[in-house]
Write a protein that holds these residues in place. Structure first.
Motif, short mmCIF file in Angstrom:
data_model
loop_
_atom_site.label_atom_id
_atom_site.label_comp_id
_atom_site.label_asym_id
_atom_site.label_seq_id
_atom_site.Cartn_x
_atom_site.Cartn_y
_atom_site.Cartn_z
N CYS A 17 0.83 -1.20 0.00
CA CYS A 17 0.00 0.00 0.00
C CYS A 17 0.87 1.25 0.00
O CYS A 17 0.54 2.25 -0.65
N ALA A 18 1.99 1.20 0.72
CA ALA A 18 2.92 2.33 0.71
C ALA A 18 3.47 2.55 -0.70
O ALA A 18 3.73 3.70 -1.10
N ALA A 19 3.62 1.49 -1.47
CA ALA A 19 4.10 1.61 -2.85
C ALA A 19 3.11 2.38 -3.71
O ALA A 19 3.49 2.97 -4.72
N LEU A 20 1.86 2.40 -3.30
CA LEU A 20 0.85 3.16 -4.04
C LEU A 20 1.19 4.65 -4.06
O LEU A 20 0.88 5.34 -5.03
N GLU A 21 1.85 5.13 -3.01
CA GLU A 21 2.26 6.53 -2.98
C GLU A 21 3.20 6.82 -4.14
O GLU A 21 3.10 7.86 -4.79
N TRP A 22 4.14 5.91 -4.39
CA TRP A 22 5.07 6.08 -5.50
C TRP A 22 4.32 6.08 -6.83
O TRP A 22 4.58 6.89 -7.70
N VAL A 23 3.37 5.18 -6.94
CA VAL A 23 2.62 5.05 -8.19
C VAL A 23 1.90 6.35 -8.52
O VAL A 23 1.83 6.74 -9.69
N THR A 24 1.39 7.02 -7.52
CA THR A 24 0.65 8.25 -7.79
C THR A 24 1.53 9.34 -8.40
O THR A 24 1.02 10.23 -9.07
N ASP A 28 4.71 7.97 -16.11
CA ASP A 28 4.49 7.04 -17.22
C ASP A 28 3.22 6.23 -16.96
O ASP A 28 3.18 5.39 -16.06
N LEU A 29 2.19 6.47 -17.77
CA LEU A 29 0.90 5.81 -17.54
C LEU A 29 0.97 4.30 -17.71
O LEU A 29 0.30 3.56 -16.96
N ASP A 30 1.77 3.81 -18.66
CA ASP A 30 1.89 2.36 -18.84
C ASP A 30 2.54 1.71 -17.61
O ASP A 30 2.10 0.66 -17.14
N THR A 31 3.58 2.35 -17.10
CA THR A 31 4.24 1.84 -15.89
C THR A 31 3.29 1.89 -14.71
O THR A 31 3.20 0.94 -13.93
#
Length: 65
Positions: A17-24, A28-31
């Motif tokens: 869930c903490a990794a979701l912060e990075w995703v936001t 790069d939309l595909d990544t």
């Protein structure tokens, strides 16, 4: 499954869930899509493992509600 292992699985979910912060912040939309898919699959698998462990001990059911 020992409670310690269940806690480790839940801690893994917390890290994902903490990794979701990075995703936001990923430009790069595909990544972003690929990582979100991976995180979702990992969280789902971990939660299902915990549910299975609790139910196999007879801990599931109305008393948990």
């Amino acid at each position: 499954m020992p409670v310690r292992m269940q806690m480790e699985q839940l801690q893994r979910v917390a890290r994902l869930c903490a990794a979701l912060e990075w995703v936001t912040t990923c430009p790069d939309l595909d990544t972003k899509d690929a990582v979100l898919q991976l995180i979702g699959e990992e969280v789902s698998a971990t939660i299902q493992g915990v549910i299975y462990a609790v139910e196999s001990k007879g801990g599931g059911g109305a008393e948990m509600a």
